[in-house]
Write a protein that holds these residues in place. Structure first.
Motif: not given
Length: 84
Positions: A52-77
């Motif tokens: 309902a909130a999205l309908d009221r906001g009249r959004f054209d797109a909803l962009i979400c991150p591909a993963h739930g955490t920020p990117a990690f430097a290689h080898g630090s995960g």
């Protein structure tokens, strides 16, 4: 995870600065069928409010991150493990 171990891991992760993992661990466990359906109802109500909130906001797109955490430097995960 065995039930007796859950409070220990929760406390350790909270001391390490984790916020979401301790919450998730406290939320886990056995639930009755009635509790399960209460959770399903709450999720459905949340979904309806969000849509309902999205309908009221009249959004054209909803962009979400591909993963739930920020990117990690290689080898630090490796710190993502509950037992690390």
């Amino acid at each position: 995870m065995p039930k007796p171990l859950r409070p220990v891991v929760t406390a350790l992760q909270a001391r390490r600065g984790q916020r979401s993992l301790p919450f998730a661990l406290r939320s886990m466990g056995r639930r009755s069928a009635a509790e399960y359906w209460q959770l399903v109802e709450a999720r459905s109500a949340y979904r309806a409010r969000l849509l309902a909130a999205l309908d009221r906001g009249r959004f054209d797109a909803l962009i979400c991150p591909a993963h739930g955490t920020p990117a990690f430097a290689h080898g630090s995960g490796d710190s993502l493990s509950v037992f690390s």
